[in-house]
Structures are given as structure tokens and as C-alpha cells.
Write a protein that holds these residues in place. Structure first.
Motif, PDB file in Angstrom:
ATOM      1  N   LYS A 126       0.833  -1.204   0.000  1.00 11.06           N
ATOM      2  CA  LYS A 126       0.000   0.000   0.000  1.00 11.06           C
ATOM      3  C   LYS A 126       0.867   1.254   0.000  1.00 11.06           C
ATOM      4  O   LYS A 126       0.592   2.235  -0.709  1.00 11.06           O
ATOM      5  N   TYR A 127       1.949   1.225   0.794  1.00 10.61           N
ATOM      6  CA  TYR A 127       2.869   2.368   0.879  1.00 10.61           C
ATOM      7  C   TYR A 127       3.545   2.611  -0.476  1.00 10.61           C
ATOM      8  O   TYR A 127       3.557   3.744  -0.983  1.00 10.61           O
ATOM      9  N   ARG A 137       2.662   1.619  -3.454  1.00  9.38           N
ATOM     10  CA  ARG A 137       1.706   1.984  -4.495  1.00  9.38           C
ATOM     11  C   ARG A 137       1.354   3.474  -4.407  1.00  9.38           C
ATOM     12  O   ARG A 137       1.257   4.162  -5.432  1.00  9.38           O
ATOM     13  N   SER A 138       1.187   3.975  -3.195  1.00 13.68           N
ATOM     14  CA  SER A 138       0.861   5.393  -3.036  1.00 13.68           C
ATOM     15  C   SER A 138       2.019   6.286  -3.455  1.00 13.68           C
ATOM     16  O   SER A 138       1.822   7.344  -4.066  1.00 13.68           O
ATOM     17  N   LYS A 139       3.254   5.860  -3.156  1.00 13.73           N
ATOM     18  CA  LYS A 139       4.428   6.654  -3.531  1.00 13.73           C
ATOM     19  C   LYS A 139       4.585   6.722  -5.049  1.00 13.73           C
ATOM     20  O   LYS A 139       4.811   7.802  -5.619  1.00 13.73           O
ATOM     21  N   SER A 152       2.274   6.185  -7.262  1.00 12.14           N
ATOM     22  CA  SER A 152       1.111   6.879  -7.800  1.00 12.14           C
ATOM     23  C   SER A 152       1.298   8.394  -7.709  1.00 12.14           C
ATOM     24  O   SER A 152       0.935   9.134  -8.634  1.00 12.14           O
ATOM     25  N   ALA A 153       1.857   8.863  -6.594  1.00  7.77           N
ATOM     26  CA  ALA A 153       2.093  10.302  -6.422  1.00  7.77           C
ATOM     27  C   ALA A 153       3.091  10.813  -7.456  1.00  7.77           C
ATOM     28  O   ALA A 153       2.924  11.912  -8.015  1.00  7.77           O
ATOM     29  N   ARG A 168       1.312  11.059 -10.804  1.00  8.67           N
ATOM     30  CA  ARG A 168       0.406  12.201 -10.852  1.00  8.67           C
ATOM     31  C   ARG A 168       1.182  13.513 -10.972  1.00  8.67           C
ATOM     32  O   ARG A 168       0.777  14.428 -11.713  1.00  8.67           O
TER      33      ARG A 168
END
Length: 499
Positions: free
Chosen positions: A444-445, A447-449, A451-452, A455
Motif C-alpha cells: 500500500k505504501y 503503491r501510493s508513492k 502513484s504520487a 500524478r
């Protein structure tokens, strides 16, 4: 006004009937001219039909990117297994030589580590001068390990044999591991001097990883010639391989004879302790088969689908795989896929840019299990940090502004094993903080990094596609690749205004 000589048609005389032509000759000439016109029209119609067919044919271009050992070649093999299963099954027998080499190289890695330890002390009864005695407490190699080293010496010859089978002669000097001899410091190539392996003063030494180059003289083409099968030059099935007697070869016979000794070496307590101390984790490396030795060294061994996916053979250069999905593979039957696998080492990344043109989608593989590893090309660079920097560069590239990027956070199975073994992710990734040291939280960590970054650095807004994968997990990866396939095909049809 009379015609000047330079106003004549130069072809006029050639097209005139020959002088003194008889009626019979005239009939033959006209028949030949009519046949020539018919053939010319047939060729023109064939070219026109081919061009029309090319316009109708749907071509999907997919690019695989990522650092070396990120899983690009394994992902390509997954596509082959899922969507061209007949061709994939036909090539399984060819991978046996690669798996044999993987086993030998794993043994080499162990014996490389053992070679750096003190030799065993002299057995009781042997005379030893005081100058030869040592009072330090450094560990020494047990006698049984030293004996196993001698018993496994035939693997030197097997390694040279397998490399000679996989690498065309024109390429052997570009990779061949060179071994220092004990006298004079000269360099000896095991390919050119295989007998050197059997000298009593030979020792295992570390050598570069074996690699192959794509192209007409690929290793598959070379190996296929060694199988006495009918038209295809290779077995069409496992039954074909068995019936032709190609399931046995010299390398397989030697590995079968050495199987017990390799198992003893791998399961030895001293060896396991030494590998742990040196932080050598063979189980995490691609091409690991030491836990399947009895099966893969059997005389009638044929690689399974999983074995082919797990096998390791480094490729240098750009490899393009073209295929049309078989009818059993899905509704996109007839769609031509062009999947390009590029080298991931630092020296090869400059070759990526020319393939950015006219690509439909990119699959980027980031091995998140490598958070505690460094690049083989630069021991000062962390592999996870390198993947992050690569991902930033791909996301921000203006040539790829309209290209869908698919992220595979790969090797989650190895990441889970590391976390379960007590290795703290926060020790290597400080921003991870005090989060739970488990796979779900870590994925989860990450994937968020990623993804940021996607973006923030994308020149134009686009959807983020991110998956946590273990590409050696066939069932899970099959579902992910099916989703990626559908996404890529829909995007391609929309761009072609067919949807």
C-alpha cells in the motif's frame, strides 16, 4: 514538320514486332505477352490485397521497461504462455539447457563463497611445520565440504558445455569468464581450453553472468538444430521429445550423477551459515532450482511451464516478440502483438528512447523486494532508489505523454519472505516510518508513492494503473495480464476510431 532523330520514342523499336516474323512466331509472342500481363496484374492485385489486409489488421505495440532483473523477460514469457500456448509448449524442451546452467551457476556461487574460507587443517598424523600452524580462530572448511568440491569438479566441464551450446562462437569472446591460472597470472578461457577445468590446481572463481543476444543467431535457434525432429526442427510436444530420445544429454547425465552431492552441499549447515553471513540469498535470485534438484536432474526431465517462467537467462540488447493471439487465447484472435523487451542495465538505457515512438502502452516493472540491495553496475546506488528515479524519468518524458503506463510492483513474494524473516523495511526506507512491517502495508505504501510520482510528473493527466505482482505466480499474473490486455486493446481501438 518532320521529326528529328532525338524526338523518337526509345521504346518504339523494342515494342515493334521483329522483322520477318512468321504467323506462328506472332501467335507465340502474343501468348507470351498475354501471360506476362496476367502475371503482372496478379502481382499488383496481391500487393493491393496485402496492403488492404495490413490496414485492417490491428497491431498492438507494448514496451517492457525496468532495471536489470526486474522481471521483464519473465513477463514476456507469461504473454507467450497465455496467448500463444502452442508455440510456448513447443519451446519448453529448449529451456532445459538454461535450467541446467542455472543449477550449475548456483553451485558455483556456493563454491565461490567456500573458496574464500581457510582450507581444512591437515588431518591427524600429517606432519606440519610450526610456520604452517595458525593460532587464529577463523573458521575453516570442513573436510566433507572439501570432498564435495572435488566430487563436483565435473560441473566445470558441464558449465563450459552449456555455455558453448547457448552462445554462438562469434559471441563467445564478449562474455567468456576468464579464470586466472595459478602460474604466471595468465588468463584462460574455459570455452577455448575446457581441459583446464580438470587440472588439479583449478579453483572456482567468480565470473560474470552469462548473457545472450537476440537476433537471427539466437540461442533458441542454435539449440533447436540439435533436436532431430521433423520439419519444425524442435519437438512439438513432450511426447515428441521423449520419442526422439532427446531427453538425455551429457549435461543432464552429469547433473543426475552429481544430484546427491549437490543436495548435500546445499543442505550442509556450514554452507547455510556461510551464505547467511555473506548475505548471499540464492532463494531470492532468479533461476533458483536447488530445492527441486531430484526433479530437474532426472534423466527424462522436461521443463514445466513454471520452470520456464522461473529460469534465468540474461539478455543484452533489444528483443522484439511478434505474435498473433491464438483462437483459444481470447476474443482478440488475429490481433498482432509486438512486445519489445529492452535491456535494463544502466549501459543499455540509452537504447530505450527510439522505441517510445508509436507505442500503445508501457509496462514498467519495479522490483520492490530489492529495497536492501544495490545495483551490480554501481554498488553505491540502492536498487529501489534506482527504480524510483527511472519511474520519474518515464512519467515525465514528453514523448510518452499520451501513452498509458502500467506499473508492476514486482517480486512481492520475495518482499513478503524478507519481511517475515524480520528485515525491517524502515531501516532502508526511512519515510516508511513506524508502519507495520508486513506485505499488505508495504505494498500500500509503495503503491501510493509511485502513484504520487505518476500524478506529479506526468505532462498530461492520465489514469494510474498499478499492480502488486509476483510474475512467477502464474495464476495471479494471468489475471493481471488479462486486465492489461483488455485495457491496451480498448485504448488502441479508440485511437484507431474503431470503438
Amino acid at each position: 514538320m518532320p521529326k528529328h532523330s532525338n524526338d523518337r520514342d526509345p521504346l518504339d523499336e523494342l515494342l515493334r514486332p521483329p522483322q520477318g516474323e512468321t504467323e506462328e512466331d506472332r501467335v507465340i509472342r502474343l501468348a507470351q505477352e498475354a501471360e506476362a500481363r496476367r502475371r503482372s496484374q496478379a502481382i499488383d492485385e496481391s500487393i493491393k490485397a496485402e496492403r488492404m489486409e495490413q490496414k485492417k489488421k490491428s497491431v498492438v505495440r507494448l514496451l517492457l521497461l525496468g532495471q536489470s532483473e526486474s522481471g521483464k523477460s519473465t513477463t514476456l514469457r507469461h504473454f507467450q504462455r497465455l496467448y500463444t500456448p502452442s508455440a510456448f509448449r513447443a519451446e519448453r524442451i529448449l529451456w532445459r539447457s538454461v535450467i541446467q546452467l542455472n543449477v550449475v551457476r548456483s553451485v558455483r556461487t556456493i563454491l565461490d563463497a567456500v573458496s574464500t574460507v581457510r582450507p581444512p587443517p591437515s588431518p591427524p598424523g600429517d606432519t606440519q611445520s610450526p610456520a604452517e600452524e595458525s593460532d587464529d580462530d577463523a573458521p575453516s572448511v570442513p573436510y566433507d565440504i572439501d570432498l564435495l568440491k572435488m566430487r563436483l569438479s565435473p560441473l566445470h566441464h558441464v558449465e563450459a558445455l552449456l555455455i558453448a551450446k547457448l552462445i554462438p562462437p562469434s559471441q563467445d569472446d564478449t562474455w567468456a569468464p576468464m579464470t586466472p591460472s595459478s602460474a604466471g597470472g595468465t588468463l584462460v578461457s574455459p570455452l577455448r581450453y575446457p581441459a583446464y577445468y580438470h587440472r588439479p590446481d583449478y579453483r572456482w572463481h567468480h565470473s560474470p553472468e552469462v548473457f545472450v543476444r537476440p537476433g537471427a543467431t539466437s540461442w533458441k535457434g542454435v539449440l533447436a538444430k540439435s533436436f532431430p525432429c521433423a520439419t519444425s526442427g524442435r519437438p512439438n510436444s513432450i511426447d515428441d521429445a521423449s520419442s526422439t530420445g532427446v531427453t538425455r544429454d551429457e549435461a543432464q547425465q552429469v547433473l543426475h550423477a552429481c544430484c546427491g552431492d549437490i543436495i548435500s552441499l546445499w543442505n550442509n549447515h556450514f554452507v547455510r551459515q556461510l551464505l547467511t553471513t555473506r548475505k548471499i540469498r540464492l532463494e531470492e535470485a532468479p533461476g533458483f532450482f536447488l530445492n527441486d534438484l531430484q526433479r530437474v536432474t532426472a534423466l527424462n526431465y522436461i521443463p514445466s511451464d513454471d520452470d520456464v517462467l522461473r529460469a534465468r537467462l540474461k539478455t543484452v540488447g533489444v528483443s522484439e516478440y511478434r505474435c498473433q493471439m491464438e483462437a483459444s487465447a481470447g476474443r482478440e484472435h488475429g490481433t498482432e502483438w509486438r512486445i519489445v523487451d529492452v535491456g535494463g542495465s544502466r549501459s543499455q538505457r540509452a537504447t530505450w528512447v527510439p522505441f517510445f515512438d508509436d507505442v500503445d502502452a508501457i509496462i514498467f516493472l519495479a522490483p520492490i523486494s530489492a529495497f536492501d540491495q544495490v545495483l551490480s553496475e554501481d554498488r553505491t546506488v540502492n536498487r529501489l532508489e534506482d527504480s524510483v528515479l527511472l519511474w520519474k524519468a518515464i512519467c515525465s518524458n514528453k514523448l510518452l505523454a499520451n501513452v498509458d503506463l502500467v506499473l508492476f510492483l514486482n517480486k512481492c513474494d520475495i518482499l513478503e519472505a524478507k519481511l517475515n524473516a524480520g528485515i525491517r523495511l524502515a531501516k532502508y526506507v526511512r519515510s516508511y516510518g513506524d508502519r507495520a512491517n508486513d506485505l499488505e502495508t508495504a505494498c500500500k505504501y509503495f503503491r501510493s508513492k509511485f502513484s504520487a510520482i505518476h500524478r506529479e510528473y506526468s505532462p498530461l493527466p492520465r489514469k494510474f494503473y498499478g499492480f502488486c505482482t509476483s510474475v512467477t505466480d502464474t495464476k495471479t499474473t494471468a489475471g493481471i495480464l488479462a486486465s492489461v490486455r483488455d485495457m491496451v486493446v480498448r485504448r488502441h481501438l479508440k485511437q484507431s476510431r474503431l470503438l
